[in-house]
Write a protein that holds these residues in place. Structure first.
Motif, PDB file in Angstrom:
ATOM      1  N   GLN A 203     -20.157  58.267   4.441  1.00  0.00           N
ATOM      2  CA  GLN A 203     -20.533  58.538   5.823  1.00  0.00           C
ATOM      3  C   GLN A 203     -21.533  57.510   6.340  1.00  0.00           C
ATOM      4  N   SER A 204     -22.506  57.124   5.519  1.00  0.00           N
ATOM      5  CA  SER A 204     -23.502  56.148   5.972  1.00  0.00           C
ATOM      6  C   SER A 204     -22.866  54.795   6.246  1.00  0.00           C
ATOM      7  N   LEU A 205     -21.850  54.414   5.477  1.00  0.00           N
ATOM      8  CA  LEU A 205     -21.185  53.137   5.716  1.00  0.00           C
ATOM      9  C   LEU A 205     -20.358  53.177   6.987  1.00  0.00           C
ATOM     10  N   ARG A 206     -19.793  54.333   7.317  1.00  0.00           N
ATOM     11  CA  ARG A 206     -19.091  54.453   8.597  1.00  0.00           C
ATOM     12  C   ARG A 206     -20.058  54.262   9.764  1.00  0.00           C
ATOM     13  N   LEU A 207     -21.263  54.778   9.626  1.00  0.00           N
ATOM     14  CA  LEU A 207     -22.259  54.617  10.683  1.00  0.00           C
ATOM     15  C   LEU A 207     -22.717  53.160  10.799  1.00  0.00           C
ATOM     16  N   ILE A 208     -22.862  52.492   9.670  1.00  0.00           N
ATOM     17  CA  ILE A 208     -23.263  51.084   9.685  1.00  0.00           C
ATOM     18  C   ILE A 208     -22.247  50.248  10.452  1.00  0.00           C
ATOM     19  N   ALA A 209     -20.971  50.541  10.268  1.00  0.00           N
ATOM     20  CA  ALA A 209     -19.923  49.765  10.927  1.00  0.00           C
ATOM     21  C   ALA A 209     -20.023  49.835  12.448  1.00  0.00           C
ATOM     22  N   ARG A 210     -20.717  50.841  12.983  1.00  0.00           N
ATOM     23  CA  ARG A 210     -20.839  51.018  14.426  1.00  0.00           C
ATOM     24  C   ARG A 210     -22.076  50.343  15.027  1.00  0.00           C
ATOM     25  N   LEU A 211     -22.963  49.812  14.203  1.00  0.00           N
ATOM     26  CA  LEU A 211     -24.203  49.249  14.730  1.00  0.00           C
ATOM     27  C   LEU A 211     -23.936  47.970  15.530  1.00  0.00           C
ATOM     28  N   PRO A 212     -24.738  47.729  16.572  1.00  0.00           N
ATOM     29  CA  PRO A 212     -24.533  46.548  17.423  1.00  0.00           C
ATOM     30  C   PRO A 212     -24.726  45.235  16.666  1.00  0.00           C
ATOM     31  N   ALA A 213     -24.156  44.189  17.229  1.00  0.00           N
ATOM     32  CA  ALA A 213     -24.156  42.883  16.573  1.00  0.00           C
ATOM     33  C   ALA A 213     -25.556  42.338  16.342  1.00  0.00           C
ATOM     34  N   GLU A 214     -26.442  42.558  17.302  1.00  0.00           N
ATOM     35  CA  GLU A 214     -27.759  41.929  17.217  1.00  0.00           C
ATOM     36  C   GLU A 214     -28.701  42.606  16.234  1.00  0.00           C
ATOM     37  N   VAL A 215     -28.308  43.777  15.749  1.00  0.00           N
ATOM     38  CA  VAL A 215     -29.153  44.543  14.843  1.00  0.00           C
ATOM     39  C   VAL A 215     -28.845  44.166  13.395  1.00  0.00           C
ATOM     40  N   VAL A 216     -29.882  44.013  12.578  1.00  0.00           N
ATOM     41  CA  VAL A 216     -29.703  43.858  11.139  1.00  0.00           C
ATOM     42  C   VAL A 216     -29.461  45.248  10.551  1.00  0.00           C
ATOM     43  N   ALA A 217     -28.345  45.417   9.855  1.00  0.00           N
ATOM     44  CA  ALA A 217     -27.962  46.718   9.312  1.00  0.00           C
ATOM     45  C   ALA A 217     -28.207  46.748   7.809  1.00  0.00           C
ATOM     46  N   VAL A 218     -28.938  47.768   7.360  1.00  0.00           N
ATOM     47  CA  VAL A 218     -29.284  47.911   5.948  1.00  0.00           C
ATOM     48  C   VAL A 218     -28.725  49.224   5.419  1.00  0.00           C
ATOM     49  N   ALA A 219     -27.980  49.163   4.326  1.00  0.00           N
ATOM     50  CA  ALA A 219     -27.482  50.362   3.657  1.00  0.00           C
ATOM     51  C   ALA A 219     -28.534  50.819   2.646  1.00  0.00           C
ATOM     52  N   GLU A 220     -29.016  52.043   2.829  1.00  0.00           N
ATOM     53  CA  GLU A 220     -30.056  52.585   1.958  1.00  0.00           C
ATOM     54  C   GLU A 220     -29.529  53.786   1.181  1.00  0.00           C
ATOM     55  N   SER A 221     -29.920  53.876  -0.067  1.00  0.00           N
ATOM     56  CA  SER A 221     -29.595  54.984  -0.970  1.00  0.00           C
ATOM     57  C   SER A 221     -28.106  55.022  -1.297  1.00  0.00           C
ATOM     58  N   GLY A 222     -27.808  55.524  -2.468  1.00  0.00           N
ATOM     59  CA  GLY A 222     -26.422  55.712  -2.885  1.00  0.00           C
ATOM     60  C   GLY A 222     -25.741  54.483  -3.436  1.00  0.00           C
ATOM     61  N   ILE A 223     -26.422  53.339  -3.450  1.00  0.00           N
ATOM     62  CA  ILE A 223     -25.836  52.110  -4.010  1.00  0.00           C
ATOM     63  C   ILE A 223     -26.161  52.089  -5.496  1.00  0.00           C
ATOM     64  N   ARG A 224     -25.142  52.245  -6.341  1.00  0.00           N
ATOM     65  CA  ARG A 224     -25.370  52.362  -7.783  1.00  0.00           C
ATOM     66  C   ARG A 224     -24.476  51.426  -8.590  1.00  0.00           C
ATOM     67  N   SER A 225     -23.846  50.477  -7.934  1.00  0.00           N
ATOM     68  CA  SER A 225     -22.957  49.579  -8.662  1.00  0.00           C
ATOM     69  C   SER A 225     -22.615  48.374  -7.795  1.00  0.00           C
ATOM     70  N   SER A 226     -22.004  47.380  -8.449  1.00  0.00           N
ATOM     71  CA  SER A 226     -21.506  46.222  -7.721  1.00  0.00           C
ATOM     72  C   SER A 226     -20.432  46.640  -6.723  1.00  0.00           C
ATOM     73  N   GLU A 227     -19.627  47.629  -7.097  1.00  0.00           N
ATOM     74  CA  GLU A 227     -18.564  48.116  -6.211  1.00  0.00           C
ATOM     75  C   GLU A 227     -19.144  48.743  -4.948  1.00  0.00           C
ATOM     76  N   ASP A 228     -20.250  49.480  -5.084  1.00  0.00           N
ATOM     77  CA  ASP A 228     -20.892  50.077  -3.908  1.00  0.00           C
ATOM     78  C   ASP A 228     -21.431  48.999  -2.974  1.00  0.00           C
ATOM     79  N   ALA A 229     -22.017  47.953  -3.545  1.00  0.00           N
ATOM     80  CA  ALA A 229     -22.532  46.860  -2.713  1.00  0.00           C
ATOM     81  C   ALA A 229     -21.388  46.155  -2.001  1.00  0.00           C
ATOM     82  N   ALA A 230     -20.260  45.998  -2.696  1.00  0.00           N
ATOM     83  CA  ALA A 230     -19.093  45.380  -2.067  1.00  0.00           C
ATOM     84  C   ALA A 230     -18.585  46.240  -0.918  1.00  0.00           C
ATOM     85  N   ALA A 231     -18.602  47.574  -1.095  1.00  0.00           N
ATOM     86  CA  ALA A 231     -18.180  48.474  -0.031  1.00  0.00           C
ATOM     87  C   ALA A 231     -19.108  48.367   1.172  1.00  0.00           C
TER      88      ALA A 231
END
Length: 284
Positions: A203-231
């Protein structure tokens, strides 16, 4: 004790901490110390890595959700490993009672590495911004859920005046809207709901995809592997903030596994996710 009660207790304790700082006129001294601090390093620019995901590697000894993680870790050594492994920035937990950190950890990290540092704490008052700047922070965390809109704007404005970047943390669409309306330039979408401590990375990654271009988007929490970072990169995240997984394992190998994943432009990420009504100006 329920997770919601934990959050309430953390904020109540932080208000008492701020009140003590005000009582002993710490704000005046901290402001003077902040004015004498070395120039801040570019936190926002460090996260803007063309075409790839940056890593904010976090130092924390424990947390309310995970308990003890690495209670005897020394910040200078871990921060050096993070920087050598390719971290673009380092987050330092400075809350003592709940995370086992302190401003001394921030000072130690400042002396050990050259990458930008984020003071991660429950920021409620201007005195904490002065403290952060004086102790060597280049950025601070502002949690939308913990702040009224007026206070959020005030702290964002003061952060800018002090040369501090602000990572404004949100969890849902309403909080993201509040962050953007307040003028946030860096928005962190926390996959952990601070009301329940449950984690929903998808769900958090779906929200990140909606952020405006000029904003730096950071994914926080739930990243526990290389695969998660790739996602996260496929969702258009500019950076991932990872702490518990790194601190519980091999920090060097962990950062190397997270760094350098391709970042899909957010407009393309929205289209790939099947989001309708995407305009060219909506996302990068």
């Amino acid at each position: 004790m329920t997770p919601n009660t934990i959050l309430d207790e953390i904020l109540a304790a932080k208000r008492e901490e701020v009140a003590r700082l005000q009582l002993f006129r710490r704000a005046i001294r901290a402001q003077a110390e902040a004015e004498e601090a070395p120039p801040p390093r570019g936190f926002e620019s460090a996260l803007r890595r063309p075409g790839e995901v940056a890593v904010i590697a976090e130092f924390k000894r424990r947390s309310p959700s995970a308990g003890e993680i690495n209670p005897y870790a020394q910040v200078a050594g871990v921060a050096s490993v993070y920087a050598a492994g390719g971290a673009s920035a380092i987050s330092i937990l400075t809350d003592g009672p709940w995370f086992g950190g302190s401003l001394d950890d921030l000072r130690s990290a400042r002396g050990a590495v050259g990458v930008p540092l984020l003071r991660k704490d429950f920021t409620l008052d201007s005195v904490q911004l002065y403290e952060a700047r004086a102790a060597g922070a280049d950025a601070v965390l502002l949690i939308v859920r913990a702040l009224a809109d007026t206070r959020l704007r005030e702290l964002l404005e003061l952060s800018g005046e002090l040369g501090l970047a602000a990572l404004v943390e949100a969890h849902d669409e309403e909080e993201i809207d509040r962050a953007l309306e307040a003028g946030a330039r860096i928005v962190g979408v926390n996959a952990r709901d601070l009301a329940t401590f449950e984690v929903d990375l998808e769900q958090s990654l779906r929200l990140i995809a909606r952020l405006p271009a000029e904003v730096v988007a950071v994914a926080e929490s739930g990243i526990r592997s290389s695969e998660d970072a790739a996602a996260a990169g496929r969702a258009g995240a500019d950076a991932v903030l990872v702490g518990g997984w790194l601190m519980a394992g091999d920090p060097a190998a962990g950062v190397e596994a997270l760094a350098g994943h391709p970042r899909r432009p957010r407009r393309a990420a929205m289209q790939a996710a099947g989001v309708e009504g995407v305009d060219a100006g909506d996302a990068s």
